[in-house]
Write an enzyme that holds these catalytic residues in place. Sequence first.
Site, PDB file in Angstrom:
ATOM      1  N   GLY A 215      16.617  34.917  15.963  1.00  0.00           N
ATOM      2  CA  GLY A 215      15.948  33.668  15.590  1.00  0.00           C
ATOM      3  C   GLY A 215      14.547  33.965  15.102  1.00  0.00           C
ATOM      4  CG  PHE A 216      12.069  30.737  13.701  1.00  0.00           C
ATOM      5  CD1 PHE A 216      12.665  29.570  14.160  1.00  0.00           C
ATOM      6  CD2 PHE A 216      11.941  30.919  12.332  1.00  0.00           C
ATOM      7  CE1 PHE A 216      13.114  28.608  13.267  1.00  0.00           C
ATOM      8  CE2 PHE A 216      12.396  29.962  11.438  1.00  0.00           C
ATOM      9  CZ  PHE A 216      12.988  28.806  11.908  1.00  0.00           C
TER      10      PHE A 216
ATOM     11  CD  GLU B  67      13.822  16.387  12.233  1.00  0.00           C
ATOM     12  OE1 GLU B  67      14.513  17.211  12.857  1.00  0.00           O
ATOM     13  OE2 GLU B  67      12.791  16.704  11.594  1.00  0.00           O
TER      14      GLU B  67
ATOM     15  N   GLY C 216      18.373  38.562  19.941  1.00  0.00           N
ATOM     16  CA  GLY C 216      18.187  37.242  19.316  1.00  0.00           C
ATOM     17  C   GLY C 216      17.630  37.374  17.909  1.00  0.00           C
TER      18      GLY C 216
ATOM     19  CG  ASP D 177      13.374  27.454  21.603  1.00  0.00           C
ATOM     20  OD1 ASP D 177      14.297  26.801  21.079  1.00  0.00           O
ATOM     21  OD2 ASP D 177      12.231  27.529  21.090  1.00  0.00           O
TER      22      ASP D 177
END
Lengths: 411, 411
Positions: free
Chosen positions: B11-12, B169, B9, B298
């Site tokens: 991601g962050f 949003e 992954g 997540d």
Amino acid sequence: MGKNVVIVGGGFAGISAAKKLANTSYKITIVDKTNHHLFQPLLYQVATAALSPGDIAMPIRAIFSKQKNVQVILGEVTRVDKDQNRIYLRNGSSLPFHYLILAPGAQYNYFGNEKWKEHAPGLKSLSDALEIRERILLSLEKAEQIIDAEKRKPFLTYVVIGGGPTGVEMAGSIAEIAKRSMMRDFRNIRPEETTIYLIEAAEGILNGFDKPLPEKGLQTLKDMGVEVLLNSPVEEIREDGVQVDGQFIETPNIIWGAGVKASPIIQELGIETDRMGRAMVEGDLSISGSPNIFVAGDAAHVKDERGNPLPGLAPVALQQGKYLGNIIKQSSSNRKPFHYVDKGTMATIGRAKAVADIRGFKFSGFFAWLLWGLIHIFFLIGFRNRFRVFAEWTWHYITFKRGVRLIAKKE
Amino acid sequence: MGKNVVIVGGGFAGISAAKKLANTSYKITIVDKTNHHLFQPLLYQVATAALSPGDIAMPIRAIFSKQKNVQVILGEVTRVDKDQNRIYLRNGSSLPFHYLILAPGAQYNYFGNEKWKEHAPGLKSLSDALEIRERILLSLEKAEQIIDAEKRKPFLTYVVIGGGPTGVEMAGSIAEIAKRSMMRDFRNIRPEETTIYLIEAAEGILNGFDKPLPEKGLQTLKDMGVEVLLNSPVEEIREDGVQVDGQFIETPNIIWGAGVKASPIIQELGIETDRMGRAMVEGDLSISGSPNIFVAGDAAHVKDERGNPLPGLAPVALQQGKYLGNIIKQSSSNRKPFHYVDKGTMATIGRAKAVADIRGFKFSGFFAWLLWGLIHIFFLIGFRNRFRVFAEWTWHYITFKRGVRLIAKKE
């Protein structure tokens, strides 16, 4: 009160015609298959991940946001009724016109070998550019994971077919990616493993540019590591490679830039066309028997003073569009014929080299590249796009990094 | 010599763990299904044509270009062998590891109604964002060509499902497009015709934000013309509309933001998971029985001091990634448990409004929006991306124009 002017095609010809008709009582409708005007000369930079789609395209309705006599329709023209003065769209609707400007552009010509299209995409639209970009980036990712250098060679081989400006620009651009700017990011594959071919059936590249530019272009490509095969018509294209000049080049990375033909809608007009399907037009760009119907841009066969057809270049389309805008504005029965003023041609070859012929002055090298850059930025529509491309190129020049190396497939 | 650290992954969580291991002897391999790191908090801006994909995404190998102990593999993990300490990829290859960090993120959860997915895409990847963008732009183009106001209403109706930050949003952003910034470019459709619904099954929106922020957010949405339906679970989603709260809303424009579940690879671990499929991890984020295998971001269920699971937000993933980088670096058997420091949460609602809760100080309105903007720019990876997004937003704020309204389908 206002007469209807229908313009088919939101490219250079269509846009410039519509702009000329600002502040008139004409009601203009632009019909395009996409929602945006595309700055095609820079499309190869989207294909090689140097620019984003948004840098070179602008929604047509945004261009004419303030020009209230222009409406924009997303649609595809299927039929032109010259007697009823009406065009029909694929969704069933139709539009009446007083004047019709057909500027639908060109597509790639596979000379009857339609099955080559699947293996060797051309570069005419944003989808094309994104498809090519994805293939190039995926090929590097695949190669990175193959330990055996022989087995990964095909993934690091690139074939560009066609030695005109598009082919030359693509080949030079891929040479840059593959041999320099991106290789630092990989751990297994090395720049020396990459091979780029530019294949041309004729004797030389950049046909149409005066000496010594084709020779300089050829030398620059070779210096960048591109193998140029001349007098080499392609015999066969398969999913796994290209048969050319007695050899089979094994690669999935094949890009077509070797021939164009006019949009098929021209065939619907029932008029004489040339071998490329372009409409044979009168001196005022109208079609025979219909002084209110015009064809402009890549889809029109217009002769220069020597009797040769004008090339499918942006400045030609721009001048024709402006000319037609004036014709319609003046609404006179006495129309001065169209005359193209050649301000010069240019092609870029990689990061800081280009060839340019401006009014007989021939430039090459770094200065030509600067000039090319400035002129292209000038012609981009929209201040915002100009700023973005300028910023993107400055970044690229300083850092050697190419900006938009994203693989983002729609599942 | 160097031990293998495999990170699944980009991601962050994955990126921050890898960065922490710079200048160590570890050999890091990052595996991701796409080639880029995505700044997800701004994904809704790509979906509403305010930003380009290239503004919020950066190739992972470019992020680690200078960190030589990191290699990047484009691939999908299908199996984890905890005994052999090896992961298997879809293409058949496998990678041995000494440490494994699984940070594969989450996907949208349709609560068993998988057929809703086709009609109501979620917003997790660039493909999702581009798909949604295309639907929104095409809906406006379609509506522009329909003369009958009743017949075009469905095309000018938008339904966003889910009242969390993503839904809020998206709804605020669409309200901006539909009611203000883009409408000048159209000639037939008018802002008043547009209806945007935000549908939430629970009693209120922005659950998880402290008072008075949910109320302020609700009021802002209403002021922007969004119809918020609370206590309204969705009963049915079809191609032509949504059944909710006793009414059928006819529209092809449906966006899902109502539930997430962890990536299915977590199920392959053979450990306890929560209702959302997230891995129940130990205090040091490792999985039960395997102190060398961690789950972060997540996909991990990590409790805060009150025993509640931490939310799936970027700052949580970032801190977990850094924590794991340190754990691996120190290589000690005595590991201090992970502790999340809540620096605040924010959500933007349209052009110049947001709600923010920073360390107990609650902001809303214009100042919150500025703060939100600056913090997001700060967290963007890469100076170039920061400059581009800053430039893009400045342009947008001054001109009300949204930047990237392109329909460019891959045919």
